[in-house]
Design an enzyme around this catalytic site. Structure first.
Site, mmCIF file in Angstrom:
data_model
loop_
_atom_site.group_PDB
_atom_site.id
_atom_site.type_symbol
_atom_site.label_atom_id
_atom_site.label_comp_id
_atom_site.label_asym_id
_atom_site.label_seq_id
_atom_site.Cartn_x
_atom_site.Cartn_y
_atom_site.Cartn_z
ATOM 1 N N HIS A 115 0.841 -1.211 0.000
ATOM 2 C CA HIS A 115 0.000 0.000 0.000
ATOM 3 C C HIS A 115 0.870 1.253 0.000
ATOM 4 C CE1 HIS A 115 0.433 0.945 4.392
ATOM 5 N NE2 HIS A 115 0.493 -0.376 4.538
ATOM 6 N N ASP A 117 -0.207 4.407 1.008
ATOM 7 C CA ASP A 117 -0.528 5.415 2.023
ATOM 8 C C ASP A 117 0.273 5.188 3.297
ATOM 9 O OD1 ASP A 117 -2.247 3.036 2.245
ATOM 10 O OD2 ASP A 117 -3.078 4.032 4.014
ATOM 11 N N ASP A 178 6.421 1.751 6.414
ATOM 12 C CA ASP A 178 5.124 1.085 6.342
ATOM 13 C C ASP A 178 4.232 1.906 5.412
ATOM 14 O OD1 ASP A 178 2.717 -0.215 6.770
ATOM 15 O OD2 ASP A 178 2.468 0.492 8.811
ATOM 16 N N GLU A 212 -4.916 1.792 2.988
ATOM 17 C CA GLU A 212 -4.861 0.599 3.829
ATOM 18 C C GLU A 212 -4.855 0.963 5.302
ATOM 19 O OE1 GLU A 212 -2.603 -2.639 6.091
ATOM 20 O OE2 GLU A 212 -2.232 -0.488 5.885
ATOM 21 N N GLU A 213 -4.181 2.067 5.646
ATOM 22 C CA GLU A 213 -4.032 2.439 7.050
ATOM 23 C C GLU A 213 -5.356 2.830 7.702
ATOM 24 O OE1 GLU A 213 -1.569 1.973 8.807
ATOM 25 O OE2 GLU A 213 0.232 1.946 7.570
ATOM 26 N N ASP A 235 4.459 -6.258 3.751
ATOM 27 C CA ASP A 235 4.067 -5.239 4.723
ATOM 28 C C ASP A 235 4.379 -5.727 6.137
ATOM 29 O OD1 ASP A 235 3.012 -2.930 5.784
ATOM 30 O OD2 ASP A 235 0.915 -3.464 5.465
ATOM 31 N N HIS A 418 4.780 3.667 12.433
ATOM 32 C CA HIS A 418 3.817 4.679 12.889
ATOM 33 C C HIS A 418 4.442 5.642 13.889
ATOM 34 C CE1 HIS A 418 0.008 2.066 11.809
ATOM 35 N NE2 HIS A 418 0.935 2.064 10.858
#
Length: 447
Positions: A115, A117, A178, A212-213, A235, A418
């Site tokens: 992904h 994003d 990520d 996705e997040e 991922d 994150h």
């Protein structure tokens, strides 16, 4: 000459020949595995993380942020440039492409997914990647905010990468590993395969998703059009891990509606939605069912976003557990808590709305046992031992598996995600690209 002497003479004569053949075979085999262009992989990753693709859970558009379209266009252009002629970006920002088979027999089509994003709670704008070459094994003080330090004492995995290349942000943003590590790994592996056309593989699909997040990664993925037997998301953390189980997940939106009036005449009239929301959060368990006190297979409730005023407040809460029925119990707890809070604020209305997000991929992977078994085999052929692991979260693979496309998740070097302290290791990303290539070879042997 005795027979045994003849055998000894033949052995002495042939041994150098066999050793030579073995060496040539080994050089050819390992050169294919070790000639990854790490500098090109690094350049890709650095290029991708500098595009702001922060997802926005409150956006009414798809994708939820314009930068995702920007990065998607870049990826589609790069895929076409390396020879995947059908590379395209859909109106929803989903990028797909096909690497044609090099084998003549009918082999299963496999897909790789990542992904574009990044997670919204930490800024992904103006990312300034820092490349720490020949890492010395010590603390990494991030130059944009010297109070932020990546320490081996707090992240033991870092210590094993002394002498290798570490990438961080400057400390003012997340890095975006990520899942831009996964994006870069897939892109590099695909380009490597185009450069090594004699490597056997069946049809390979590439799919890059958006949002996705915030739980919408595969909302607009056409699974039937992909036509794959199996898919792998890139991922995951570290190296040599295969995630074959994830949380099941729902999201709750709790809305508080109060009564606003000028504070000077508020006595007996004002009902503060903001205060009610604060009480609601305080009533939720803190010694259990909270991310900060759970691990392993324990689930949790996670209030993570609150927008509040006197008249109205909106609270977002994640519901997570490996056992799907446990989410029903969590939802019941939220409604019970809402009733308790509402009783303390006469005139207040509280609404709890829960939506399904994704389900544990383990439930669907049984339909195609080769998905995990061949990933283990690919690691074995590379001389590595794969570890089957669980994810205290979800991936696009959770939803893809639920939709009928078995999709385990693979490592690609993500660490401390994150967070402004996020980092990745270039060599781990290179190892992940090797796994992608080996998977293509292993699946080409299937029918």
């Amino acid at each position: 000459m005795e027979f045994s002497a003849i055998l000894c003479a033949l052995r002495d004569l042939m041994l150098p020949y066999f050793l030579c053949v073995l060496c040539v075979f080994a050089v050819q085999t390992f050169s294919e595995r070790l000639d990854m262009n790490l500098e090109r992989l690094l350049a890709r990753f650095v290029r991708y993380v500098q595009v702001d693709t922060t997802a926005d859970a409150r956006s009414s558009t798809y994708p939820s942020s314009p930068g995702q379209l920007v990065l998607g266009r870049l990826l589609a252009d790069e895929l076409r440039a390396i020879g995947l002629a059908d590379a395209q970006q859909s109106e929803h920002g989903i990028v797909t492409a096909t690497l044609p088979a090099t084998v003549r027999h009918a082999a299963p089509t496999i897909a790789f997914c990542a992904h574009v994003d990044t997670e919204p709670s930490t800024s992904g704008k103006n990312v300034k990647p820092q490349v720490w070459r020949s890492y010395d094994g010590g603390d990494l003080r991030l130059p944009g905010d010297p109070t932020r330090v990546v320490r081996p004492s707090e992240c033991p995995a870092l210590a094993q990468f002394k002498g290798q290349t570490i990438i961080t942000s400057d400390g003012t943003t997340l890095l975006g590993s990520d899942d831009k590590s996964g994006v870069a790994v897939i892109m590099e592996a695909i380009e490597w395969l185009t450069e090594h056309s004699k490597v056997p593989h069946g049809p390979v699909k590439v799919c890059f998703t958006c949002d996705e997040e915030i739980g919408h990664g595969v909302d607009h993925v056409d699974v039937a059009a992909l036509g794959a037997t199996v898919c792998y998301t890139l991922d995951g953390a570290g190296a040599n891990e295969i995630d074959n189980e994830t949380f099941s997940a729902d999201q709750a939106t709790v809305t508080f509606r109060g009564v606003n009036i000028h504070p000077s005449i508020a006595k007996g009239k004002m009902v503060s939605a903001l205060r009610a929301a604060g009480m609601f959060v305080d009533l939720l368990p803190r010694d259990q069912l909270a991310p900060e006190v759970t691990d392993g297979r324990q689930g949790f409730l996670h209030p993570y976003d609150l927008r509040a005023g006197v008249a109205e407040a909106e609270l977002l809460i994640l519901l997570r557990d490996f056992q799907t029925p446990a989410l029903t119990d969590q939802a019941a707890l939220l409604r019970k808590t809402a009733a308790e809070a509402q009783a303390q604020f006469p005139g207040l209305a509280i609404d709890v709305k829960i939506i399904e997000q994704y389900r544990n991929m383990a439930d669907g992977l049984v339909a195609e046992p080769r998905a995990v078994a061949l990933a283990v085999e690919a690691h074995r052929r590379l001389g590595r031992e794969a570890r089957l692991t669980i994810v205290r979260g979800g991936t696009d693979g959770s939803r893809l598996t639920e939709l009928g496309l078995p999709t385990p998740n693979l490592s690609c070097g993500e660490h401390q995600i994150h967070s402004p302290l996020e980092w990745t290791c270039l060599e781990e990303m290179g190892q992940a690209a090797e796994v992608v290539i080996e998977l293509c070879k292993v699946w080409s042997e299937q029918t």
